[in-house]
Design a protein around this motif. Sequence first.
Motif, short mmCIF file in Angstrom:
data_model
loop_
_atom_site.label_atom_id
_atom_site.label_comp_id
_atom_site.label_asym_id
_atom_site.label_seq_id
_atom_site.Cartn_x
_atom_site.Cartn_y
_atom_site.Cartn_z
N ALA A 273 10.33 38.70 -47.27
CA ALA A 273 11.00 37.86 -46.27
C ALA A 273 11.33 36.47 -46.84
O ALA A 273 12.45 35.98 -46.68
CB ALA A 273 10.12 37.73 -45.02
N PHE A 274 10.37 35.86 -47.50
CA PHE A 274 10.60 34.52 -48.05
C PHE A 274 11.71 34.57 -49.10
O PHE A 274 12.55 33.66 -49.17
CB PHE A 274 9.32 33.97 -48.69
N GLU B 227 5.36 30.62 -54.23
CA GLU B 227 5.03 29.88 -53.01
C GLU B 227 3.85 30.52 -52.27
O GLU B 227 2.99 29.81 -51.74
CB GLU B 227 6.26 29.84 -52.09
N LYS C 35 12.85 26.86 -43.63
CA LYS C 35 11.58 27.42 -44.07
C LYS C 35 11.33 28.72 -43.31
O LYS C 35 11.85 28.90 -42.21
CB LYS C 35 10.46 26.42 -43.76
N VAL C 36 10.56 29.61 -43.92
CA VAL C 36 10.11 30.78 -43.18
C VAL C 36 8.71 30.44 -42.69
O VAL C 36 7.85 30.01 -43.46
CB VAL C 36 10.08 32.04 -44.07
N ARG D 58 19.65 34.66 -45.93
CA ARG D 58 19.74 35.65 -44.85
C ARG D 58 18.63 35.44 -43.81
O ARG D 58 17.72 34.67 -44.02
CB ARG D 58 19.68 37.06 -45.43
N PHE D 59 18.76 36.16 -42.71
CA PHE D 59 17.75 36.07 -41.64
C PHE D 59 16.66 37.12 -41.86
O PHE D 59 16.96 38.25 -42.26
CB PHE D 59 18.40 36.27 -40.27
N VAL D 60 15.44 36.72 -41.59
CA VAL D 60 14.31 37.63 -41.80
C VAL D 60 13.33 37.54 -40.65
O VAL D 60 13.31 36.56 -39.90
CB VAL D 60 13.56 37.30 -43.11
N GLN D 61 12.53 38.57 -40.55
CA GLN D 61 11.41 38.56 -39.61
C GLN D 61 10.34 39.44 -40.22
O GLN D 61 10.64 40.54 -40.67
CB GLN D 61 11.89 39.16 -38.28
N THR D 62 9.13 38.95 -40.29
CA THR D 62 8.08 39.76 -40.90
C THR D 62 6.78 39.58 -40.15
O THR D 62 6.46 38.49 -39.70
CB THR D 62 7.94 39.44 -42.40
N ALA E 105 15.09 35.08 -47.38
CA ALA E 105 15.49 33.84 -46.69
C ALA E 105 16.03 32.82 -47.69
O ALA E 105 16.96 32.07 -47.39
CB ALA E 105 14.31 33.27 -45.92
N GLU F 80 9.47 33.91 -39.43
CA GLU F 80 10.93 34.03 -39.48
C GLU F 80 11.55 32.70 -39.86
O GLU F 80 10.86 31.68 -39.98
CB GLU F 80 11.49 34.57 -38.15
N ASN F 81 12.88 32.71 -40.04
CA ASN F 81 13.58 31.51 -40.45
C ASN F 81 13.40 30.40 -39.41
O ASN F 81 13.42 30.66 -38.22
CB ASN F 81 15.09 31.77 -40.58
#
Lengths: 187, 384
Positions: free
Chosen positions: A22-23, A160, B3-4, A30-34, A26, B173-174
């Motif tokens: 996800a990181f 990170e 940031k995520v 792009r969009f992410v969800q985890t 991103a 998420e973002n």
Amino acid sequence: MLEIRFHGRGGQGTVVASKVLAFAVAREGRFVQTFPEYGVERRGAPVVAFTRIDDQKIYIRSKIYEPDHLLVLDPTLIGAIDVTEGLKPGGWIIINSDKPAKDFPQFAGFKVATVDATSIAVKHRLGSAAAPIVNSAIMGAFAKITGFVGIEAVREAVHELSPVKKDENVEAAQEAYDTAEVPKEQS
Amino acid sequence: MQKVMMGNHALSWGAKLSRAEVIAAYPITPQTEVVELLSNMCADGSLKAEFIKVESEHSAMAASMGAAAAGARTFTATSSQGLALMHEVLHWATGARLPIVMGNINRAMAPPWTIWTEQTDSIAQRDTGWIQIYTSSIQEIMDSVIQAYKVAEQVYLPVMVVLDSFVLSHTNENCDIPDQDKVDAYLPRFENAYRLNTDKPAAFGGLTGPDWYYELRYKIEKDTERSLDLFEETGKEFGEMFGREYGLVETYKLDDADTVLVASASIASTARPAIDQLREEGHKVGLVRIRVFRPFPSELLRKLLAGRKKVLVIDRNISFGMSGAFYAETKAALYNEKKAPPMWGYIAGLGGRDVPLNVIRDMIEQTIAEEHPEGDIVWIGVKR
């Protein structure tokens, strides 16, 4: 939207692997969800985590029931649980294993690739030899095999997210990327 | 800065960006990483705040009250049983008119022991006078903390920013972290006009007889009502400054909808793609997501819902012997309307049971199929 499910065991870094993806994605804009499937957290117990990737904002907030692709961080889960439950036909199954993909005939109809993430993790002294942390290596291989995310972004995300041994983790991801073999198109 | 981030940390960042001066919190389960990150921020100096580690949630709120009474911008966070333990002091914070902001991660109440999401913990505190914001994305969590202080400090009332456990609290998420100087411009330093002050000694909360207590409650009610307009105003201002606007409710594909789903939190987020699917199949379905539950946006809901063919409300909470709270209150708000629509009430997702898109579709389709609601509430997907 891409929906990816991660299978591992407590202590291998499964949840962090889903976050690395996800990181990294991103970072590429792009969009992410985890999120992990939370249960009682114990070392060695089966762990499931999920990552969604899309070009637009993601609203769906349920678990992933029909993933496009799978990562299996521990091959001993295969047979112990139905890892392919709901997996869409033709999806990738990327397995941490020292065996070649052809040794997994039960996954006909999916695209199988293997990477010996355990050996890479042990070589870079990630975790212990008995309980190596394989997430960085398998994510390097994932980047190479699927092409869904660039290795630069994966390296940055691994750096990170690694609480310790940041350089060693990045090197493991890079080594897996460099050595992973992209299987020829399978049917 | 992009940031995520997970929902817990979005609360922490909201407090940091708001320049919280005192954080008082109990650090053990059912607490989450909210205060862990805040204590790190205090330790490394990136947040100049006093971090008070206390021995219980009751003490966390008591310490927060002391800090807020002294004029400090104060933050705390809790969950489920911890929130319940605060109950007595929650009333006190409201009565003492202390603009504390608290994050509450919605976890179901024990027993049986549980950590998964359900709104009954915060719904049970709805009569304490705390304003309640139910969030539905990581970004909104962070933004809502900042907006919460802006509203709280104008009406001198405490605000709870509420989020689903795991589905929001532990989901990454973002997220866009706004620039500190812009947040400072939106939310300037707070000067509490009624703070404890040795130069101006005064008594606080002393014995008040029937001759004035009633008036003090009336003032709380009027200021709570005033916060309705303030949420709209400060939400618009937030949109102008940061590009993300917030109101009392959020609507989706509502204009021509004859069937309207009323929901909150993460269920209202998953409802969007469910509505997209049903729209593609020719159903005129829309969504009202209730964001601010206290004060309840009754007038706005009358405007949005009166005259619709059907309304269904999904609740991830239960007031035993009645129904879900969002359903009961939406029905109450519409009762005197001539064109009040028939209303269906569904209970779903208690104790963290997943509420996937197809289950939301089922509830909407069941509503469309039925002539009139039968009984008061429908429990969806109960195993028998």
